[in-house]
Write an enzyme that holds these catalytic residues in place. Sequence first.
Site, mmCIF file in Angstrom:
data_model
loop_
_atom_site.group_PDB
_atom_site.id
_atom_site.type_symbol
_atom_site.label_atom_id
_atom_site.label_comp_id
_atom_site.label_asym_id
_atom_site.label_seq_id
_atom_site.Cartn_x
_atom_site.Cartn_y
_atom_site.Cartn_z
ATOM 1 N N CYS A 1 0.855 -1.182 0.000
ATOM 2 C CA CYS A 1 0.000 0.000 0.000
ATOM 3 C C CYS A 1 0.891 1.233 0.000
ATOM 4 C CB CYS A 1 -0.867 -0.002 1.250
ATOM 5 S SG CYS A 1 -1.819 -1.515 1.452
ATOM 6 N N ARG B 1 1.414 1.714 -6.204
ATOM 7 C CA ARG B 1 1.585 0.694 -5.168
ATOM 8 C C ARG B 1 0.283 -0.057 -4.885
ATOM 9 N NH1 ARG B 1 6.226 1.806 -2.198
ATOM 10 N NH2 ARG B 1 5.424 0.645 -0.414
ATOM 11 N N TRP C 1 -3.579 -1.759 -1.352
ATOM 12 C CA TRP C 1 -3.449 -2.952 -2.184
ATOM 13 C C TRP C 1 -3.838 -4.098 -1.277
ATOM 14 C CZ3 TRP C 1 -3.181 -4.320 -7.020
ATOM 15 C CH2 TRP C 1 -2.785 -5.615 -7.348
ATOM 16 N N ASN D 1 0.953 0.105 6.014
ATOM 17 C CA ASN D 1 1.435 -0.603 4.818
ATOM 18 C C ASN D 1 2.253 -1.791 5.300
ATOM 19 O OD1 ASN D 1 2.481 -1.505 2.368
ATOM 20 N ND2 ASN D 1 4.280 -0.202 2.601
ATOM 21 N N GLY D 2 1.852 -2.987 4.908
ATOM 22 C CA GLY D 2 2.589 -4.179 5.336
ATOM 23 C C GLY D 2 1.644 -5.332 5.608
ATOM 24 N N GLU E 1 7.716 -19.759 -21.658
ATOM 25 C CA GLU E 1 7.596 -18.440 -21.012
ATOM 26 C C GLU E 1 8.767 -17.542 -21.388
ATOM 27 O OE1 GLU E 1 6.435 -15.169 -18.645
ATOM 28 O OE2 GLU E 1 5.421 -16.748 -19.779
ATOM 29 N N LYS F 1 8.467 -13.865 -23.131
ATOM 30 C CA LYS F 1 9.064 -12.649 -22.542
ATOM 31 C C LYS F 1 9.870 -11.904 -23.601
ATOM 32 C CE LYS F 1 7.224 -11.977 -19.884
ATOM 33 N NZ LYS F 1 6.169 -12.705 -19.357
ATOM 34 N N GLU G 1 7.561 -10.375 -26.264
ATOM 35 C CA GLU G 1 6.730 -9.264 -25.743
ATOM 36 C C GLU G 1 7.495 -7.944 -25.690
ATOM 37 O OE1 GLU G 1 3.815 -9.598 -22.310
ATOM 38 O OE2 GLU G 1 5.294 -11.167 -21.905
ATOM 39 N N HIS H 1 11.566 -32.912 -36.589
ATOM 40 C CA HIS H 1 10.352 -33.200 -37.362
ATOM 41 C C HIS H 1 9.875 -31.978 -38.152
ATOM 42 C CE1 HIS H 1 10.306 -36.978 -35.243
ATOM 43 N NE2 HIS H 1 10.506 -36.295 -34.133
ATOM 44 N N LYS I 1 -1.940 -4.651 -20.014
ATOM 45 C CA LYS I 1 -1.611 -5.433 -18.820
ATOM 46 C C LYS I 1 -2.699 -6.454 -18.522
ATOM 47 C CE LYS I 1 0.737 -6.752 -15.315
ATOM 48 N NZ LYS I 1 1.909 -7.589 -15.586
HETATM 49 C C1 AGP Z 1 2.439 -11.691 -19.876
HETATM 50 O O1 AGP Z 1 3.616 -11.023 -19.755
HETATM 51 C C2 AGP Z 1 1.390 -10.979 -20.563
HETATM 52 N N1 AGP Z 1 1.136 -9.762 -19.929
HETATM 53 C C3 AGP Z 1 0.140 -11.797 -20.834
HETATM 54 O O2 AGP Z 1 0.496 -12.937 -21.555
HETATM 55 C C4 AGP Z 1 -0.596 -12.240 -19.555
HETATM 56 O O3 AGP Z 1 0.097 -13.266 -18.937
HETATM 57 C C5 AGP Z 1 -1.984 -12.733 -19.958
HETATM 58 O O4 AGP Z 1 -2.657 -11.683 -20.574
HETATM 59 C C6 AGP Z 1 -2.756 -13.235 -18.749
HETATM 60 O O5 AGP Z 1 -2.998 -12.191 -17.871
HETATM 61 P P1 AGP Z 1 -3.554 -12.521 -16.410
HETATM 62 O O6 AGP Z 1 -2.525 -13.337 -15.708
HETATM 63 O O7 AGP Z 1 -3.776 -11.188 -15.775
HETATM 64 O O8 AGP Z 1 -4.842 -13.284 -16.585
#
Ligand code: AGP
Length: 594
Positions: free
Chosen positions: A2, A27, A73, A97-98, A468, A472, A475, A491, A589
Amino acid sequence: MCGIVGYIGKEKCLPKIISGLESLEYRGYDSAGVAYIIDEKIKINKEQGRISNLKDNINLDIGSYIGIGHTRWATHGKPCELNSHPHKVGKITIVHNGIIENYESLKKDLCEYEFISETDSEVVAALIDKLYNEEQDMLKVLPRLKEFLLGSYALGILVDNDDKIYAIRKDSPLIIGVSELGNFIASDVPAILQYTNLYYLILNNEFAVLNRDDVVIYDKDGKVSTKNLLTFEGSREAAMKNGYEHFMLKEIYEQPKVIMDTISEYITNVDILKEKMKGLENYEEIDIVGCGSAYHVGLVGKALIEKYGHIRVNVDIASEYRYTDHIYKKKHLILVISQSGETADTLAVLRKAKEDGIDTLAIVNVVGSSIAREADRVLYIKAGVEIAVATTKAYSCQLMMLSMIAMYLGLHYEMLDESIFDEYKKLDKLIDKILEDTSDTKIVAEMIYKNKDVFYLGRKLDYALGMEASLKLKEVSYLHSEAYAAGELKHGTISLIEEGTPVLSIITEDDIRFKTLSNVKEVCARGALSIIITNEEVQDKEVYDKLILVPKLHDLVGSVIVIIKCQLIAYYVAKLNKCDIDKPRNLAKSVTVE
Ligand code: AGP
């Protein structure tokens, strides 16, 4: 985490507190509130949602010169007005906060108090009120808090009929800002920068008393301590990143703390582990469903849960799963994973599962989000606010939560004993060590950032991690990257390998180590630029141009170290390619549409 802010001085406090909170909204932002002294009385206003909600509902021009504020938060108790701060109990009003780990047992000891919220913070206010009734002197009360409170806290405190602000910290950040206009408390520098860049850094168990014209700081035993007044050079934006150049890097470096925040209660108290995980052993089959990185972490979960839990695990992407007919076992569980808790496809899977009468469990970061609210059971990770679009710390905390489930089942089937807890307890120090020297990942980034195509290879768990790692890289750096099951290469895809094509191979499991190494030999034979991320020396120097060694750990914890290396490679490649790392093009996000 927070954000807390406080001001006492010659000018009206609310405009300063609100703008301070706005600077700390990164935060947490699920509720906000202020408490201020007016006509010798403490008045409290709090609203659910963003700070703008609170701002719209208070008169900033009110003649009050002492106040504290909070942006939340949620960790203990869902986002709602009752759980938002400030909390007032008896004569004591606090913002916190904590996380107080022993708040439930404390609450029992404070049975003379009636609690109206679900929060740990209200228990702190009651404790201070009780001690204040005994001591009648806050300078005696504050040094005693550490005898009672386990966990982390930064507190801003107002006391009835007392025109001072009191503040104390343990583990959660706290600064005291000083200026001609008055004095501030804050969780972080951005909150005060509009008015001053002069501040004191409060250390663990130190506390402070703020008056209009001066600030007195005391050490843990209540003795006055002289502190260096620090000057913050830099912008508010920079301050919000704690000196890191990007939120992504800041969040990568937050992993030691947030991973321990997420798992500590499970590895320090087996009863809590059994309580939170009870009944999982009864499922015949589990479907793990998520999107993007949440789907990828599910693949790692599958490997661990099937190994230690003897339960068949299917992993699917939500946008496919929601439109597919499923054959459910009698005892079937649908485990959805989501950082934001608002991803449309994952939410739809959850709602369909409930319609079909199937048990649901959610692993979520945002407390009170739709998925968290609607799932039958929720396991919260404690990654805190994740601002960078590319998830890093939330992925690692999700991985650890899945590892907790596998560990619980492993203990249940006596494949593991409680000594496994020690493997987790050393994790934060190991990650600190990895983050101290990132030169190896910088070198790899230098080797690959100019390439158009980059491949990740691995088998089983390593393949899942490669998925993953590849996402990364895609992205944040916009390089084309794919992850392949190493044995699948022959293959078809190996036709893409030519002189200098970067191939990053992840090799951590003993039973497939040499299988993957022989696949690496195949790509080297086609001229690949070979980088191996592994937990054991590779004798044959011909199969790699660069070796990244990670500590060899139990497979329930080892993966997180590997993925942090891959997060850093993606970050440094994006930096070399001058990409907008925190806000990559075309991405959001949280994807709340189909
Ligand atoms: C990951 O870096 C991306 N932002 C995206 O793939 C994300 O994982 C996906 O949109 C799922 O989001 P969520 O975990 O909030 O459901």
